[in-house]
Scaffold this active site. Structure first.
Site, PDB file in Angstrom:
ATOM      1  CG  HIS A 206      -1.918  -1.034   1.327  1.00 35.94           C
ATOM      2  ND1 HIS A 206      -2.111  -1.828   2.444  1.00 35.94           N
ATOM      3  CD2 HIS A 206      -2.854  -1.420   0.419  1.00 35.94           C
ATOM      4  CE1 HIS A 206      -3.113  -2.662   2.213  1.00 35.94           C
ATOM      5  NE2 HIS A 206      -3.579  -2.443   1.002  1.00 35.94           N
ATOM      6  CB  CYS A 303      -2.694  -2.511   8.880  1.00 31.62           C
ATOM      7  SG  CYS A 303      -1.491  -2.247   7.597  1.00 31.62           S
TER       8      CYS A 303
HETATM    9  N1  GLY Z   1      -2.087  -9.241   4.546  1.00 32.04           N
HETATM   10  C1  GLY Z   1      -2.633  -7.984   4.253  1.00 32.04           C
HETATM   11  C2  GLY Z   1      -3.213  -7.949   2.893  1.00 32.04           C
HETATM   12  O1  GLY Z   1      -2.697  -8.597   2.002  1.00 32.04           O
HETATM   13  O2  GLY Z   1      -4.196  -7.318   2.648  1.00 32.04           O
END
Ligand code: GLY
Length: 310
Positions: A206, A303
């Site tokens: 991200h 996250c």
């Molecule tokens: N493990 C986080 C994702 O791939 O969204």
């Protein structure tokens, strides 16, 4: 000695916190038309308990940087408990029940984009993550009374919240494998904000795997070409940001919350002292937490929560 208020706040159960919030009622808030609102004082964080299936979480990039990819559920739960404790020292935090069948569901950040009292429930870029959104939609809409729209109602739009970097002055959206241009149109339409798209390529899931903000004029980005490229695409310098470069990408993921700077404990004294100095220079309190297990699932500490200012 801790103040009574702090002690009591820490001992409140999640339910009591929700009832407290519901008693206050969610305030409505006028939306900005061009850029995000001024730096918010967050009133609530949302997290989610670690699911039993977490060791099966999606992973793609972590294996490129570490040979140890086996996730320990026990260590994850210990680290998550410490994270919650740290977060609660800066903001009241509701921890939603685990969704045991959804391995990545503790990464609540990816399920929603919030702006004041408005929320866009995302349509996550990975199909295995799409079922995570139902309970967050219910919590924000039905329990907190926020104005909620679903990105899945718009054809071909998908987005993970990890690609959304809201510095309070600008809303940057990373165009990654998980977030597409159509989602930007949805965010602009629903949240009535201007979005700055940031394309990037490299070993990162991200946008916030690469760059996060400390305050509305300070960013952290890794030393190296990926950091150079992203900072350039954001036009960060032209937009008046000071960019602090860190010799480790994971360490660039920090959570800035109500004068606190929650950072990842990398076991590296140089990085620690850079982050301490960054916080001290801005009158912020730095707190380090261990995130080794979520890093194995391509995740980082932002996250694990969603910050609200309702
Ligand atoms: N493990 C986080 C994702 O791939 O969204």
């Amino acid at each position: 000695m801790q103040s009574t208020t702090t002690t009591v706040r820490r001992q409140l159960s999640c339910l009591e916190k929700m009832m407290y919030l519901l008693g206050r009622g969610a305030r409505t808030r006028s939306q900005s038309t061009t850029s995000p609102a001024a730096a918010p004082q967050y009133t609530l964080a949302i997290a989610r308990q670690v699911p039993r299936s977490f060791p099966n979480a999606i992973t793609k990039f972590a294996a490129a940087t570490s040979s140890d990819t086996n996730i320990s559920l026990t260590t994850t739960i210990q680290q998550h408990d410490a994270y919650l404790k740290t977060l609660r020292s800066f903001v009241p935090t509701v921890c939603l029940p685990a969704l045991d069948d959804l391995p990545d569901s503790m990464f609540v950040e990816d399920t929603v984009v919030v702006m004041g009292n408005s929320a866009v429930i995302t349509h996550p870029g990975h199909p295995a993550r799409r079922a995570e959104v139902d309970s967050i939609r219910d919590f924000l809409g039905n329990q907190l009374g926020m104005s909620v729209k679903s990105m899945s109602d718009y054809p071909n739009a998908f987005c993970d919240g990890g690609d959304i970097l809201n510095t309070s002055r600008h809303l940057f959206v990373g165009l990654s494998e998980r977030t597409n241009r159509k989602s930007i149109q949805v965010l602009e339409e629903v949240l009535q904000v201007e979005v700055i798209p940031v394309t990037f390529q490299g070993n990162a899931l991200h946008l916030k795997s690469i760059v996060t903000h400390v305050d509305d004029s300070t960013l952290l980005a890794p030393i190296g070409s990926l950091g150079d490229d992203v900072i350039k695409k954001m036009q960060a310098i032209e937009k008046g940001y000071t960019v602090i470069r860190i010799p480790n990408m994971l360490a660039c993921n920090v959570l800035s919350v109500n004068g606190g700077l929650v950072a990842q404990n990398m076991g590296d004294e140089e990085i620690r002292s850079i982050l301490k100095q960054v916080a001290e220079d801005r009158n912020m309190i730095v707190a380090f937490v261990d995130c080794s297990e979520i890093a194995k699932a391509d995740a980082a500490l932002t996250c694990c929560s969603v910050l609200l200012n309702i």
